[in-house]
Design a protein around this motif. Structure first.
Motif, mmCIF file in Angstrom:
data_model
loop_
_atom_site.group_PDB
_atom_site.id
_atom_site.type_symbol
_atom_site.label_atom_id
_atom_site.label_comp_id
_atom_site.label_asym_id
_atom_site.label_seq_id
_atom_site.Cartn_x
_atom_site.Cartn_y
_atom_site.Cartn_z
ATOM 1 N N LYS A 22 0.829 -1.246 -0.014
ATOM 2 C CA LYS A 22 -0.111 -0.073 -0.232
ATOM 3 C C LYS A 22 0.770 1.416 0.076
ATOM 4 O O LYS A 22 0.378 2.114 -0.270
ATOM 5 N N LYS A 23 2.040 1.082 0.568
ATOM 6 C CA LYS A 23 2.811 2.192 0.530
ATOM 7 C C LYS A 23 4.561 1.845 0.194
ATOM 8 O O LYS A 23 4.760 0.722 0.295
ATOM 9 N N MET A 24 5.338 2.719 -0.279
ATOM 10 C CA MET A 24 6.665 2.413 -0.579
ATOM 11 C C MET A 24 7.395 2.343 0.720
ATOM 12 O O MET A 24 7.200 3.116 1.417
ATOM 13 N N HIS A 25 8.198 1.371 0.755
ATOM 14 C CA HIS A 25 9.078 1.312 1.917
ATOM 15 C C HIS A 25 10.727 1.486 1.623
ATOM 16 O O HIS A 25 11.037 1.454 0.463
ATOM 17 N N ALA A 26 11.261 2.016 2.703
ATOM 18 C CA ALA A 26 12.670 2.270 2.515
ATOM 19 C C ALA A 26 13.514 1.152 1.898
ATOM 20 O O ALA A 26 13.613 -0.096 2.527
ATOM 21 N N PRO A 82 11.273 -4.769 0.629
ATOM 22 C CA PRO A 82 11.722 -5.856 1.933
ATOM 23 C C PRO A 82 10.395 -6.867 2.092
ATOM 24 O O PRO A 82 9.526 -6.130 2.446
ATOM 25 N N VAL A 83 10.518 -8.084 1.845
ATOM 26 C CA VAL A 83 9.374 -8.901 2.264
ATOM 27 C C VAL A 83 9.794 -9.836 3.175
ATOM 28 O O VAL A 83 10.638 -10.620 3.348
ATOM 29 N N HIS A 84 9.206 -9.661 4.418
ATOM 30 C CA HIS A 84 9.395 -10.401 5.836
ATOM 31 C C HIS A 84 8.848 -11.641 5.995
ATOM 32 O O HIS A 84 7.357 -11.337 6.193
ATOM 33 N N GLY A 175 8.938 -3.119 6.029
ATOM 34 C CA GLY A 175 8.546 -3.588 4.516
ATOM 35 C C GLY A 175 7.423 -4.347 4.947
ATOM 36 O O GLY A 175 6.273 -4.115 5.937
ATOM 37 N N LEU A 176 7.086 -5.084 4.004
ATOM 38 C CA LEU A 176 5.687 -6.104 3.853
ATOM 39 C C LEU A 176 6.087 -7.334 4.821
ATOM 40 O O LEU A 176 6.863 -8.014 4.734
ATOM 41 N N VAL A 177 5.298 -7.247 6.006
ATOM 42 C CA VAL A 177 5.510 -8.463 6.675
ATOM 43 C C VAL A 177 4.498 -9.533 6.683
ATOM 44 O O VAL A 177 3.075 -9.247 6.793
ATOM 45 N N LEU A 178 4.768 -10.626 6.190
ATOM 46 C CA LEU A 178 3.670 -11.745 6.031
ATOM 47 C C LEU A 178 3.960 -12.732 7.059
ATOM 48 O O LEU A 178 4.898 -13.607 7.402
ATOM 49 N N LEU A 179 2.845 -12.687 8.112
ATOM 50 C CA LEU A 179 3.118 -13.344 9.323
ATOM 51 C C LEU A 179 2.257 -14.496 9.420
ATOM 52 O O LEU A 179 0.834 -14.453 9.299
ATOM 53 N N SER A 197 4.019 -0.041 15.053
ATOM 54 C CA SER A 197 4.705 1.276 15.418
ATOM 55 C C SER A 197 6.124 1.185 14.521
ATOM 56 O O SER A 197 6.727 2.246 14.649
ATOM 57 N N ARG A 198 6.475 0.164 14.134
ATOM 58 C CA ARG A 198 7.692 0.110 13.169
ATOM 59 C C ARG A 198 7.502 0.307 11.810
ATOM 60 O O ARG A 198 8.537 0.314 11.099
#
Length: 291
Positions: A22-26, A82-84, A175-179, A197-198
């Motif tokens: 949805k947004k750009m990440h560093a 970054p895909v976590h 980044g994008l966190v896939l939990l 928050s991060r």
């Protein structure tokens, strides 16, 4: 039965999908995604220290020769995502047939493959009671390394919420966190708020077994906690089962609420559901993936 990964046929059907944050990440290095910032495609932005797993094509060999220190050049207008991949390795994930853990590993293999093929940086992380070391995987060739990582994980940990908190405060790019988790920890909703928050963008794949969702139990039973070995004797009457359903519903709603508050996406997944079905009917339908 040992987990046997994902078939080549399934992977072939995933080739066309891409993550749609949805947004750009560093970014850590230049990638294949255009950022919203201005500039031409080769505009230099900054240097940063090399870390294992980084693309050596961006290493500044002049600095290495002069200073004997490894630095990477970063660029301004293009960036990798970054895909976590966060894999719940708590002991409760070993429940079900197939186990929730195997279901999570199959989904992680599919999602990791999508990211690697698209040129994203995939960071696999085990949510365990021991601190996890996370290194980025890049490129299609790294898929075999991801598979080996998944095969060697075990569902024998505990303290899910504490593990999520450790990840949230680790020095990693947002980044994008896939939990991928069953969320069976009372403190888990609070841990989700720490992720938000991060500045992580969270997609929660809440994996539960059929027995957990609709237990078919009767008579006198001894229930044993898979993580603490604590035991409790119960008589599975209709009243007891109704109270269980009430508490499960309240816990799921607390997780959903926490996920919504941080702008995340919540998807409930049953352990026996095919991963490609989850990708097409849930992740693509909700806009997490595009083509």
């Amino acid at each position: 039965m040992a987990w046997d990964g994902v078939s080549i046929e399934v992977l072939g059907r995933l080739e066309r999908y891409r993550f749609q944050p949805k947004k750009m990440h560093a970014a850590t290095i230049r990638g294949e995604r255009l950022s919203s910032r201005k500039g031409i495609s080769i505009e230099f932005a900054d240097y940063r220290h090399y870390t294992p797993g980084d693309d050596l094509r961006h290493l500044d060999w002049n600095i290495l020769a002069r200073l004997d220190r490894a630095y990477l050049r970063t660029y301004q207008d293009e960036q990798e995502l970054p895909v976590h991949l966060l894999l719940d390795c708590s002991a409760s994930m070993a429940f079900g047939e197939p186990t929730k853990f195997d279901a999570a590993r199959s989904l992680a293999a599919c999602l990791g493959y999508i990211g690697l093929v698209a040129g994203d940086a995939v960071y696999p992380t085990a949510l365990h009671h021991q601190p996890a070391e996370t290194r980025a995987l890049r490129g299609r060739v790294a898929y075999t390394r991801l598979l080996e990582w998944l095969r060697t994980r075990q569902a024998d940990g505990r303290h899910l919420a504490a593990a999520v908190q450790r990840f949230a405060h680790a020095n990693l790019p947002s980044g994008l966190v896939l939990l991928l988790t069953d969320g069976l920890d009372e403190a888990f909703p609070d841990a989700l708020r720490a992720l938000g928050s991060r500045r992580h963008e969270v997609v929660l794949l809440h994996i539960l077994s059929e027995v957990e969702l609709d237990p078919d139990l009767e008579g006198d039973l001894k229930l044993i906690d898979a993580e603490t070995d604590d035991a409790i004797d119960i008589t599975a009457t209709s009243g007891v089962l109704q109270e269980y359903q009430r508490r499960l519903k309240a816990h799921v709603e607390a997780i959903q609420s926490a996920c919504r508050r941080i702008g995340g996406t919540y998807i409930q997944v049953r352990n026996d559901r095919a991963p490609q079905d989850v990708i097409v009917r849930e992740l693509y339908a909700q806009g997490v993936l595009g083509v």
